[in-house]
Design a protein around this motif. Structure first.
Motif, PDB file in Angstrom:
ATOM      1  N   ALA A 189       0.835  -1.196   0.000  1.00 47.16           N
ATOM      2  CA  ALA A 189       0.000   0.000   0.000  1.00 47.16           C
ATOM      3  C   ALA A 189       0.872   1.248   0.000  1.00 47.16           C
ATOM      4  N   PHE A 190       1.923   1.230   0.824  1.00 46.58           N
ATOM      5  CA  PHE A 190       2.809   2.391   0.935  1.00 46.58           C
ATOM      6  C   PHE A 190       3.464   2.701  -0.407  1.00 46.58           C
ATOM      7  N   LEU A 191       3.944   1.629  -1.106  1.00 46.34           N
ATOM      8  CA  LEU A 191       4.643   1.849  -2.371  1.00 46.34           C
ATOM      9  C   LEU A 191       3.713   2.409  -3.432  1.00 46.34           C
ATOM     10  N   SER A 192       2.428   2.038  -3.367  1.00 45.81           N
ATOM     11  CA  SER A 192       1.514   2.560  -4.386  1.00 45.81           C
ATOM     12  C   SER A 192       0.798   3.813  -3.896  1.00 45.81           C
ATOM     13  N   GLY A 193       1.285   4.417  -2.818  1.00 43.81           N
ATOM     14  CA  GLY A 193       0.783   5.709  -2.398  1.00 43.81           C
ATOM     15  C   GLY A 193      -0.515   5.685  -1.620  1.00 43.81           C
ATOM     16  N   ARG A 194      -0.899   4.484  -1.102  1.00 38.00           N
ATOM     17  CA  ARG A 194      -2.108   4.423  -0.282  1.00 38.00           C
ATOM     18  C   ARG A 194      -1.708   4.318   1.184  1.00 38.00           C
ATOM     19  N   ARG A 195      -2.678   4.396   2.073  1.00 38.51           N
ATOM     20  CA  ARG A 195      -2.329   4.336   3.488  1.00 38.51           C
ATOM     21  C   ARG A 195      -2.239   2.899   4.006  1.00 38.51           C
ATOM     22  N   GLY A 196      -3.078   2.035   3.492  1.00 37.98           N
ATOM     23  CA  GLY A 196      -2.971   0.631   3.849  1.00 37.98           C
ATOM     24  C   GLY A 196      -3.651   0.296   5.156  1.00 37.98           C
ATOM     25  N   ALA A 197      -3.939  -0.996   5.318  1.00 38.45           N
ATOM     26  CA  ALA A 197      -4.589  -1.482   6.533  1.00 38.45           C
ATOM     27  C   ALA A 197      -3.587  -1.456   7.678  1.00 38.45           C
ATOM     28  N   PRO A 198      -4.070  -1.408   8.923  1.00 37.67           N
ATOM     29  CA  PRO A 198      -3.137  -1.486  10.059  1.00 37.67           C
ATOM     30  C   PRO A 198      -2.368  -2.798  10.049  1.00 37.67           C
ATOM     31  N   TRP A 199      -1.176  -2.774  10.642  1.00 35.21           N
ATOM     32  CA  TRP A 199      -0.322  -3.958  10.630  1.00 35.21           C
ATOM     33  C   TRP A 199      -0.994  -5.157  11.292  1.00 35.21           C
ATOM     34  N   LEU A 200      -1.877  -4.891  12.219  1.00 38.03           N
ATOM     35  CA  LEU A 200      -2.477  -5.996  12.975  1.00 38.03           C
ATOM     36  C   LEU A 200      -3.712  -6.561  12.290  1.00 38.03           C
ATOM     37  N   GLN A 201      -4.050  -6.033  11.088  1.00 35.64           N
ATOM     38  CA  GLN A 201      -5.258  -6.481  10.402  1.00 35.64           C
ATOM     39  C   GLN A 201      -5.369  -8.008  10.281  1.00 35.64           C
ATOM     40  N   PRO A 202      -4.287  -8.752   9.912  1.00 42.60           N
ATOM     41  CA  PRO A 202      -4.435 -10.210   9.818  1.00 42.60           C
ATOM     42  C   PRO A 202      -4.933 -10.835  11.118  1.00 42.60           C
ATOM     43  N   TYR A 203      -4.516 -10.290  12.282  1.00 49.41           N
ATOM     44  CA  TYR A 203      -5.001 -10.839  13.568  1.00 49.41           C
ATOM     45  C   TYR A 203      -6.496 -10.583  13.713  1.00 49.41           C
ATOM     46  N   PHE A 204      -6.942  -9.355  13.327  1.00 48.81           N
ATOM     47  CA  PHE A 204      -8.373  -9.047  13.412  1.00 48.81           C
ATOM     48  C   PHE A 204      -9.165 -10.004  12.528  1.00 48.81           C
ATOM     49  N   ASP A 205      -8.632 -10.254  11.301  1.00 49.67           N
ATOM     50  CA  ASP A 205      -9.323 -11.148  10.373  1.00 49.67           C
ATOM     51  C   ASP A 205      -9.437 -12.553  10.953  1.00 49.67           C
ATOM     52  N   LEU A 206      -8.313 -13.028  11.548  1.00 52.93           N
ATOM     53  CA  LEU A 206      -8.328 -14.372  12.126  1.00 52.93           C
ATOM     54  C   LEU A 206      -9.346 -14.438  13.263  1.00 52.93           C
TER      55      LEU A 206
END
Lengths: 308, 214
Positions: free
Chosen positions: A32-49
């Protein structure tokens, strides 16, 4: 059978179990950062799980126990593999001569159950994904085994812990053209096994082009959580396999070693995968076998150079 | 540093595999250029302790002819005939790679059996040259486009040159340079022939030349 145990050996397993999903979070953030977006929080995979774990699973009437066993066996196999995977020069929880063969075949066992669970649904899309997965892994497995054999030959040890203890002795004295070949081969296997971009696109929306994603379409709830968590763990331990070759951490202080290892194993594969996924498209399906045969050729060449 | 010779040999072996597995003719020509440059460096690496004028002369000649003149000629032909890739060779690309692997193992076996009076440090050049010769023969027999066949011939020639580089000190310089010039003339003539085949028949598919027989 030689088995050795030390109190610090618990740290590779613990960090793998708790930090693996973070790897996906970091990759998505980098993309997300490289394509100029803000991106999901780093902990998103834990929330998804967590979200998936609270749901209940739905099973089709055409499926049998194989479909339900698939995610469990897959996760179990990966967890077992995490037990024998050292972290740099910190030995693994369990290690014995020849455990790298067990490592390769634990990955194969997990894959086999994913494939037959996909076939069990009777869906033609899943059958197609399963056939591709079987084809590609048949080509990537020899590459992995031969590469590890070359490392074993180089380091004179035939357990993963022994190999990586020699490799991370604090210098790059062991670097030779053969080890560069091994690194490239294992990197291609890493991308294939984790279904990342030159081989498979994890974010694709079209079933016809999917490989790994299409095989788990019918799984839901806790089953999908197991599959996603297993995928994260797989990426973590295969990342360890790569990092152990190029990162000779040896500070003498154990906690510093461990912190550096953890930081590098989180950032290294994440940056590599993030950059690749940002900068290139996936290969055409016809070209993928060529890439995998190339990985096999790298491994064979490395082994030949080491055998002389 | 034996590592550098190892690195050169690995790169040369890999470049042969690129030739076997790539369908784009431009990629093949570039690989051939890299192979030529590496082959030019190889004898210099082997004889670094006692660098004689004769080795240097042949190496520089090979580097210029194999690394610059051949690719330039081939690119000129490629532009004129306007084709991009080899379509449908007799053996597909993935099987070609596997056959290449088998060829590599065979040449290692033969290389280990061959009792050749070479210094220890260059013992690996012999399997490499055998492998290049096998790969060149394979390319010559299984590709359909005349241009790919020329490249197969050059890979074969590179193999022979690599073999010669091991015994370079013993071969008179005039013979080495003569072989290089022969190859140059051969590529020149084949380039012209390819161009004329293309202009006459609108393709360079060698397989279809059979139809010309009355």
């Amino acid at each position: 059978m030689m088995t050795y145990w030390s109190h610090q050996s618990i740290s590779p397993v613990i960090s793998a179990i708790f930090l693996a999903p973070l790897l996906f979070g970091v990759i998505n953030w980098i993309k997300a950062f490289l394509s100029g977006r803000r991106g999901a929080p780093w902990l998103q995979p834990y929330f998804d799980l967590w979200k998936l774990m609270r749901k209940s699973a739905v099973y089709s009437r055409t499926t049998t126990w194989i479909f339900r066993a698939g995610p469990l066996v897959g996760l179990g196999a990966i967890l077992t593999a995490a037990m024998i995977m050292p972290m740099g020069n910190i030995p693994a929880l369990v290690s014995f001569p020849g455990d790298f063969v067990l490592f390769a075949y634990l990955l194969a066992l997990g894959r086999f159950f994913t494939i037959i669970a996909a076939l069990d649904t009777g869906s033609s899309f899943q059958g197609m994904g399963a056939s591709r997965e079987a084809y590609f892994s048949a080509l990537s497995e020899p590459a992995l085994l031969l590469a590890l054999t070359a490392v074993a030959r180089r380091t004179g040890s035939n357990s993963l812990s022994g190999m990586y203890e020699v490799l991370s002795s604090g210098s790059w004295a062991l670097v030779s053209p053969a080890m560069v070949l091994v690194f490239i081969a294992i990197f291609i296997v890493f991308l294939t096994e984790n279904a990342r971009i030159p081989v498979d696109d994890p974010t694709t929306h079209l079933e016809l082009t999917m490989i790994h994603e299409v095989m788990v379409l019918d799984h839901g709830g806790p089953d999908l959580a197991f599959i996603n968590y297993g995928a994260a763990l797989k990426m973590w331990i295969l990342g360890q396999l790569l990092i152990g070759i190029v990162n000779p951490v040896h500070t003498g202080i154990m906690w510093l070693n461990q912190t550096i290892s953890i930081v590098v194993s989180l950032s290294g594969p994440a940056i590599a995968v993030g950059l690749i996924e940002f900068s290139m498209a996936r290969l055409r399906l016809k070209r993928v076998p060529q890439l995998l045969v190339a990985a096999g050729i790298f491994s064979v060449l490395a082994l030949i150079m080491e055998l002389r | 540093m034996n590592n550098w010779i190892d690195l050169l040999i690995i790169l040369l072996i890999l470049s042969n595999f690129v030739m076997l597995g790539s369908s784009r003719l431009a990629v093949c020509i570039r690989t051939l250029a890299i192979q030529g440059i590496l082959l030019g460096i190889l004898p210099l690496m082997i004889d670094r302790q006692d660098l004689v004028l004769h080795t240097t002369l042949v190496s520089i000649g090979a580097l210029i002819i194999k690394g610059i003149v051949f690719p330039w000629l081939l690119f000129k032909v490629l532009r004129r005939i306007g084709i991009r890739r080899e379509i449908e060779p007799f053996v597909g690309y993935v099987p070609s790679l596997f056959i290449g692997l088998a060829g590599l193992i065979v040449s290692l076996y033969i290389g280990s059996k061959l009792d050749f009076p070479a210094p220890e440090s260059v013992a690996d050049v012999i399997p490499l040259s055998l492998f290049s010769i096998l790969a060149g023969l394979f390319l010559l027999t299984t590709r359909k486009k005349a241009l790919s066949m020329v490249m197969g011939y050059l890979v074969l020639e590179n193999g022979i040159y690599a073999f010669g580089s091991v015994v370079l000190n013993k071969v008179p310089v005039i013979v080495e340079l003569g072989v290089l010039l022969d190859a140059l003339v051969a590529v020149f003539i084949m380039g012209i022939a390819t161009y004329h085949i293309n202009r006459e028949f609108d393709h360079i598919d060698v397989n279809r030349l059979d139809n010309l027989k009355g």
